[in-house]
Every structure is written in structure tokens, then in C-alpha cells.
Design a protein around this motif. Structure first.
Motif, PDB file in Angstrom:
ATOM      1  N   MET A 146     -21.376  11.027  93.060  1.00 51.81           N
ATOM      2  CA  MET A 146     -22.690  11.575  92.711  1.00 51.81           C
ATOM      3  C   MET A 146     -23.282  12.094  94.018  1.00 51.81           C
ATOM      4  O   MET A 146     -23.466  11.332  94.964  1.00 51.81           O
ATOM      5  CB  MET A 146     -23.591  10.515  92.095  1.00 51.81           C
ATOM      6  CG  MET A 146     -24.944  11.041  91.678  1.00 51.81           C
ATOM      7  SD  MET A 146     -25.969   9.714  91.003  1.00 51.81           S
ATOM      8  CE  MET A 146     -26.694  10.553  89.622  1.00 51.81           C
ATOM      9  N   MET A 166     -29.404  13.213  93.015  1.00 53.87           N
ATOM     10  CA  MET A 166     -30.067  12.542  91.898  1.00 53.87           C
ATOM     11  C   MET A 166     -31.472  13.119  91.762  1.00 53.87           C
ATOM     12  O   MET A 166     -32.155  13.288  92.782  1.00 53.87           O
ATOM     13  CB  MET A 166     -30.123  11.035  92.177  1.00 53.87           C
ATOM     14  CG  MET A 166     -30.743  10.226  91.063  1.00 53.87           C
ATOM     15  SD  MET A 166     -30.823   8.464  91.487  1.00 53.87           S
ATOM     16  CE  MET A 166     -29.133   7.985  91.191  1.00 53.87           C
ATOM     17  N   HIS A 215     -31.004  11.330  98.725  1.00 56.62           N
ATOM     18  CA  HIS A 215     -29.944  10.526  98.105  1.00 56.62           C
ATOM     19  C   HIS A 215     -28.611  10.763  98.817  1.00 56.62           C
ATOM     20  O   HIS A 215     -28.142  11.885  98.913  1.00 56.62           O
ATOM     21  CB  HIS A 215     -29.838  10.915  96.625  1.00 56.62           C
ATOM     22  CG  HIS A 215     -28.822  10.150  95.856  1.00 56.62           C
ATOM     23  ND1 HIS A 215     -27.510  10.561  95.752  1.00 56.62           N
ATOM     24  CD2 HIS A 215     -28.911   9.006  95.150  1.00 56.62           C
ATOM     25  CE1 HIS A 215     -26.843   9.704  94.999  1.00 56.62           C
ATOM     26  NE2 HIS A 215     -27.676   8.760  94.623  1.00 56.62           N
ATOM     27  N   GLY A 270     -27.820  14.060  87.203  1.00 57.38           N
ATOM     28  CA  GLY A 270     -27.566  14.274  88.622  1.00 57.38           C
ATOM     29  C   GLY A 270     -26.458  15.279  88.836  1.00 57.38           C
ATOM     30  O   GLY A 270     -25.931  15.861  87.891  1.00 57.38           O
ATOM     31  N   THR A 271     -26.107  15.478  90.089  1.00 58.43           N
ATOM     32  CA  THR A 271     -25.024  16.391  90.460  1.00 58.43           C
ATOM     33  C   THR A 271     -23.826  15.563  90.875  1.00 58.43           C
ATOM     34  O   THR A 271     -23.959  14.603  91.639  1.00 58.43           O
ATOM     35  CB  THR A 271     -25.469  17.318  91.613  1.00 58.43           C
ATOM     36  OG1 THR A 271     -26.635  18.028  91.213  1.00 58.43           O
ATOM     37  CG2 THR A 271     -24.378  18.312  91.978  1.00 58.43           C
ATOM     38  N   TYR A 272     -22.665  15.953  90.380  1.00 60.90           N
ATOM     39  CA  TYR A 272     -21.428  15.218  90.636  1.00 60.90           C
ATOM     40  C   TYR A 272     -20.377  16.140  91.233  1.00 60.90           C
ATOM     41  O   TYR A 272     -20.360  17.343  90.967  1.00 60.90           O
ATOM     42  CB  TYR A 272     -20.882  14.602  89.341  1.00 60.90           C
ATOM     43  CG  TYR A 272     -21.782  13.543  88.784  1.00 60.90           C
ATOM     44  CD1 TYR A 272     -21.586  12.204  89.103  1.00 60.90           C
ATOM     45  CD2 TYR A 272     -22.852  13.873  87.948  1.00 60.90           C
ATOM     46  CE1 TYR A 272     -22.434  11.224  88.607  1.00 60.90           C
ATOM     47  CE2 TYR A 272     -23.699  12.903  87.455  1.00 60.90           C
ATOM     48  CZ  TYR A 272     -23.488  11.575  87.782  1.00 60.90           C
ATOM     49  OH  TYR A 272     -24.320  10.609  87.301  1.00 60.90           O
ATOM     50  N   LYS A 328     -23.295  19.524  87.027  1.00 62.72           N
ATOM     51  CA  LYS A 328     -24.557  18.783  86.871  1.00 62.72           C
ATOM     52  C   LYS A 328     -24.652  18.179  85.481  1.00 62.72           C
ATOM     53  O   LYS A 328     -24.283  18.812  84.484  1.00 62.72           O
ATOM     54  CB  LYS A 328     -25.752  19.716  87.066  1.00 62.72           C
ATOM     55  CG  LYS A 328     -25.997  20.108  88.493  1.00 62.72           C
ATOM     56  CD  LYS A 328     -27.271  20.912  88.630  1.00 62.72           C
ATOM     57  CE  LYS A 328     -27.502  21.317  90.081  1.00 62.72           C
ATOM     58  NZ  LYS A 328     -28.729  22.092  90.222  1.00 62.72           N
TER      59      LYS A 328
END
Length: 125
Positions: free
Chosen positions: A62, A65, A71, A100-102, A123
Motif C-alpha cells: 500500500m 492512504m 503514509h 488507497g493506492t497499491y 487504486k
């Protein structure tokens, strides 16, 4: 002698060009690079070559967030496995992904045994 040298050089060139073509290339992923949407139950990476699963793998991270600009990237627990299709790698998160962004950071190895690395970012809304 000149003919033999030429034949050896040509054979070596064909051999090495064949090996170069054996590098796996990421053809597509689900979710796709840059996609935004619901949390996937699994992530699939589709390559151009059959993978050697013993030497291939991936990490799910991740990277952002919502509401937390500072983060730090956080590793997510996930299982990495092969598929019925030997050209596909499957990453299954151990828990549902939250907003969130992964990024999936992958390493693929095929018959030429040279590791190729890359990543796919998506995302979850």
C-alpha cells in the motif's frame, strides 16, 4: 576456415537471439495499470512466457492512504501462486483491501532464468 567461423558466429547469434526472446514481458494485469475501482479479491499478472514459479514472485504494497499524506509504504500480507495458465501469476490478499493506492512489485523468471522485475499500480476506492 572462413566458412566454419561464419557458421559458428551465425549459430551463436541465433542461439542468443532465441534466449533474448525468452525474457518474460508483462502483457496485462487485472486490475490494469492505473485502474481505479473496487477492491480486487485477487490480482492477476499475465506474461508472455511460461513462468518458473519457484523463482518468480511478488509483493503487494500500500503506497498511499486517503487522508494520510505522510503514509509510508506498507507491505500487505498476500499469497502469491501460479495459475492453470503457466504464464499467469496470482496475488491474493489475505484480507480485503481498503481504500488507497497499491503497487504490486513483481519478479518474473522464465526458461532463460534471467529475472525481470516491474510493478503495477492501482487504486481502491
Amino acid at each position: 576456415m572462413s566458412f566454419i567461423k561464419t557458421a559458428v558466429a551465425l549459430s551463436a547469434g541465433l542461439l542468443f537471439s532465441g534466449l533474448a526472446q525468452a525474457h518474460p514481458k508483462l502483457l496485462s494485469s487485472t486490475p490494469a495499470e492505473g485502474a481505479e475501482g473496487a477492491a480486487p479479491a485477487k490480482i492477476e499478472l499475465h506474461f508472455s512466457e511460461n513462468l518458473i514459479t519457484k523463482f518468480s514472485g511478488a509483493k503487494l504494497v500500500m503506497t498511499a492512504m486517503p487522508g494520510m499524506s505522510a503514509h509510508a509504504p506498507m507491505a500487505m500480507a498476500a499469497r502469491v501462486s501460479g495459475s492453470d495458465d503457466p504464464k499467469t501469476m496470482v496475488i491474493t490478499p489475505n484480507a480485503p483491501l481498503t481504500a488507497g493506492t497499491y503497487q504490486v512489485q513483481w519478479r518474473a523468471v522464465s526458461s532463460d532464468t534471467h529475472p525481470i522485475t516491474g510493478n503495477v499500480t492501482f487504486k481502491v476506492k
